[in-house]
Design an enzyme around this catalytic site. Structure first.
Site, PDB file in Angstrom:
ATOM      1  N   HIS A 180     -29.063  61.143  15.293  1.00  0.00           N
ATOM      2  CA  HIS A 180     -30.421  61.687  15.318  1.00  0.00           C
ATOM      3  C   HIS A 180     -30.443  63.198  15.122  1.00  0.00           C
ATOM      4  CE1 HIS A 180     -29.779  62.326  19.792  1.00  0.00           C
ATOM      5  NE2 HIS A 180     -30.430  63.428  19.493  1.00  0.00           N
ATOM      6  N   ASP A 196     -26.256  55.510  17.109  1.00  0.00           N
ATOM      7  CA  ASP A 196     -26.610  56.934  17.074  1.00  0.00           C
ATOM      8  C   ASP A 196     -25.332  57.767  16.989  1.00  0.00           C
ATOM      9  OD1 ASP A 196     -28.010  59.285  17.152  1.00  0.00           O
ATOM     10  OD2 ASP A 196     -28.492  59.182  19.296  1.00  0.00           O
ATOM     11  N   SER A 202     -27.864  66.935  22.847  1.00  0.00           N
ATOM     12  CA  SER A 202     -27.683  65.805  21.941  1.00  0.00           C
ATOM     13  C   SER A 202     -26.467  65.980  21.049  1.00  0.00           C
ATOM     14  CB  SER A 202     -28.917  65.644  21.046  1.00  0.00           C
ATOM     15  OG  SER A 202     -29.958  65.001  21.717  1.00  0.00           O
TER      16      SER A 202
END
Length: 276
Positions: free
Chosen positions: A75, A122, A225
């Site tokens: 992402h 992901d 992230s």
């Protein structure tokens, strides 16, 4: 024209996230909650991903897993915008933007099954234009063997430069933060995420390719992230997960959710040599 419009929309959405828009029910992860500043000698595989706005701004983490390859979350770089010219990589840095030596990318490989962080897969790979010189200050993290399960209760560490609480950005001088988190069993984590929802318990939220860790005092958050979740097993640091998503940061009954590295080892090794 369409490509340019998509790029503009993507950049605007990224900019909105960087100024800390209101959180969604499930957030892609951005910081470290309940942690403290890492010492300069630790986490030599930590990576900062940069995107060019007025300057090369940090937006995601990553980990060096080979002298020429970085592991991160899909992402952060996908699914649609994959031009390597849009990004730079900064290897282990104690304070963001202090002494940057940004590295260019040769290519970006996003897992073909990725669509959203909540949907799984992901994970992405970034190939550096030039291999880095491995040293005591900068060297890859080891990937785990496929048989490694990281059982519930295992103490692991997550690192990054993201938020230090919900909607509370990391203040200058932007030190690398670390926090110790316990592994949470997948079925228990899935039950916790079903609390208050009407999807039915037979609808999985936490998939096999995911790993849960954290508690109400310690967690990753928005900015972290793509960064690594690492665990020491028999004296060797192994990367168990990639920071992916979660509901809020360090919220009651809502552990952080990570991409489970062992689940994607075969895919990773299609591109990354097993021995550097």
């Amino acid at each position: 024209m369409l490509k340019r419009r998509l790029l503009l929309l993507w950049a605007l959405s990224l900019l909105a996230s960087l100024v800390y828009s209101a959180p969604r029910p499930a957030n892609q992860r951005v910081g470290i909650v309940g942690g403290h500043e890492a010492s300069e000698s630790k986490w030599p595989w930590q990576v900062s991903l940069r995107f060019k706005l007025n300057y090369w701004i940090h937006f995601c983490g990553g980990s060096l897993i080979h002298p020429q390859w970085v592991l991160t979350a899909a992402h952060c770089v996908g699914p649609h915008i994959k031009s390597p010219q849009l990004f730079r990589v900064q290897l282990r840095e104690q304070y963001l933007y202090y002494g940057d030596q940004l590295l260019s990318l040769n290519r970006i490989v996003v897992h073909p099954h990725y669509y959203t962080a909540e949907g799984g897969a992901d994970v992405a790979l970034l190939e550096l234009e030039v291999p880095v010189n491995v040293s005591t200050h900068i060297h890859p993290i080891s990937l785990p063997p496929a048989s490694e399960t990281f059982p519930p209760g295992t103490s692991c560490w997550v690192t990054g430069w993201g938020d230090i609480d919900n909607d509370e950005p990391l203040p200058p001088p932007y030190p690398l933060k670390q926090v110790k988190v316990p592994i949470v069993e997948n079925s228990l984590c899935d039950r916790k995420y079903h609390t208050g929802l009407y999807t039915g318990d037979d609808f999985p939220i936490v998939h096999d390719g995911m790993l849960c860790a954290g508690n109400t005092r310690r967690d990753s958050c928005q900015g972290d992230s793509g960064g690594p979740l690492v665990c020491k097993v028999k004296g060797t640091w192994l990367q168990a997960g990639v920071v992916s998503w979660g509901e809020g940061c360090a919220q009651p009954n809502k552990p952080g959710i990570y991409t489970r590295v062992t689940y994607y080892l075969d895919w990773i090794h299609r591109y990354v040599p097993e021995h550097s």
